[in-house]
Scaffold this motif. Structure first.
Motif, mmCIF file in Angstrom:
data_model
loop_
_atom_site.group_PDB
_atom_site.id
_atom_site.type_symbol
_atom_site.label_atom_id
_atom_site.label_comp_id
_atom_site.label_asym_id
_atom_site.label_seq_id
_atom_site.Cartn_x
_atom_site.Cartn_y
_atom_site.Cartn_z
ATOM 1 N N GLU A 1 -18.949 17.496 -24.502
ATOM 2 C CA GLU A 1 -20.162 18.298 -24.594
ATOM 3 C C GLU A 1 -20.883 17.924 -25.881
ATOM 4 O OE1 GLU A 1 -18.982 22.522 -22.532
ATOM 5 O OE2 GLU A 1 -18.490 22.271 -24.662
ATOM 6 N N ILE A 2 -22.210 17.958 -25.821
ATOM 7 C CA ILE A 2 -23.068 17.638 -26.963
ATOM 8 C C ILE A 2 -23.759 18.911 -27.417
ATOM 9 C CG2 ILE A 2 -25.130 16.373 -27.673
ATOM 10 C CD1 ILE A 2 -24.337 14.197 -25.667
ATOM 11 N N ALA A 3 -23.823 19.101 -28.737
ATOM 12 C CA ALA A 3 -24.515 20.266 -29.308
ATOM 13 C C ALA A 3 -25.996 19.963 -29.462
ATOM 14 C CB ALA A 3 -23.917 20.629 -30.659
ATOM 15 N N SER B 1 -33.238 19.642 -30.062
ATOM 16 C CA SER B 1 -32.963 18.339 -30.657
ATOM 17 C C SER B 1 -31.521 18.264 -31.135
ATOM 18 C CB SER B 1 -33.925 18.076 -31.819
ATOM 19 O OG SER B 1 -33.669 18.970 -32.880
ATOM 20 N N HIS B 2 -31.178 17.116 -31.674
ATOM 21 C CA HIS B 2 -29.891 16.937 -32.343
ATOM 22 C C HIS B 2 -30.035 17.468 -33.765
ATOM 23 C CE1 HIS B 2 -28.595 14.433 -29.026
ATOM 24 N NE2 HIS B 2 -29.690 13.706 -29.165
ATOM 25 N N PRO B 3 -28.967 17.973 -34.354
ATOM 26 C CA PRO B 3 -29.075 18.438 -35.740
ATOM 27 C C PRO B 3 -29.386 17.280 -36.684
ATOM 28 C CG PRO B 3 -26.787 18.550 -34.967
ATOM 29 C CD PRO B 3 -27.630 18.180 -33.797
ATOM 30 N N TRP C 1 -23.955 23.962 -26.178
ATOM 31 C CA TRP C 1 -23.031 22.855 -25.912
ATOM 32 C C TRP C 1 -23.210 22.483 -24.449
ATOM 33 C CZ3 TRP C 1 -20.492 20.393 -29.629
ATOM 34 C CH2 TRP C 1 -20.245 21.051 -30.840
ATOM 35 N N LEU C 2 -23.647 21.247 -24.193
ATOM 36 C CA LEU C 2 -23.941 20.808 -22.833
ATOM 37 C C LEU C 2 -23.308 19.456 -22.538
ATOM 38 C CD1 LEU C 2 -27.773 21.596 -22.809
ATOM 39 C CD2 LEU C 2 -25.983 22.913 -21.655
ATOM 40 N N ALA D 1 -27.618 17.782 -21.412
ATOM 41 C CA ALA D 1 -28.217 17.671 -22.745
ATOM 42 C C ALA D 1 -29.442 16.768 -22.687
ATOM 43 C CB ALA D 1 -27.192 17.125 -23.740
ATOM 44 N N ARG D 2 -29.312 15.682 -21.966
ATOM 45 C CA ARG D 2 -30.420 14.729 -21.851
ATOM 46 C C ARG D 2 -31.662 15.403 -21.255
ATOM 47 N NH1 ARG D 2 -32.810 10.547 -19.973
ATOM 48 N NH2 ARG D 2 -32.623 8.547 -21.011
#
Length: 132
Positions: free
Chosen positions: A19-21, A32-34, A103-104, A109-110
């Motif tokens: 999973e991506i935050a 966005s990404h941090p 968290w996806l 996330a994309r």
């Protein structure tokens, strides 16, 4: 302007999948990404880890570098260094800069990301970590 950030990831507590935050910034109403601006003289990786902690509440272990983003922000050139980074410990607390964290899985996330350049980072992340 110089900045740095991470594609922050973890294994799902339920299924063990990656999973991506993603962070939501109310000032821009975007996902966005941090990431954030580097302090004067700060090394990009150190700045990326600091920004991840400040924005998400998570410490992380840096992994492979990802492509550097080049774009205009307020009509000024911006250069953002990125790394893949695995979340190690922490907890998100909403703050004025970031009010939500999700968290996806990479595909979701994309789709949620606001900017194409951030979607391209998900693709690069998949390539370096060999995830589906």
């Amino acid at each position: 302007m110089l900045a740095a950030g991470c594609v922050l990831w973890r294994r799902s507590p339920r299924a063990g999948e990656v999973e991506i935050a993603l962070v939501h910034r109310p000032k821009y109403d975007d996902w966005s990404h941090p990431k954030g601006k580097l302090k004067r003289g700060e090394e990009p990786l150190r700045g990326a880890l600091r920004e991840v902690l400040e924005e998400t509440g998570y410490a992380c272990a840096p992994g492979p570098p990802l492509p550097t983003a080049h774009y205009l922000a307020n009509d000024r050139p911006k250069l953002v260094h990125y790394w893949a980074a695995e979340a190690t410990d922490g907890q998100f607390v909403p703050n004025p800069e970031v009010d939500r964290l999700l968290w996806l899985p990479p595909d979701a996330a994309r789709l949620r990301l606001t900017h194409e350049r951030d979607r391209e980072l998900v693709d690069a992340f998949r390539d370096v970590l060999h995830t589906a």
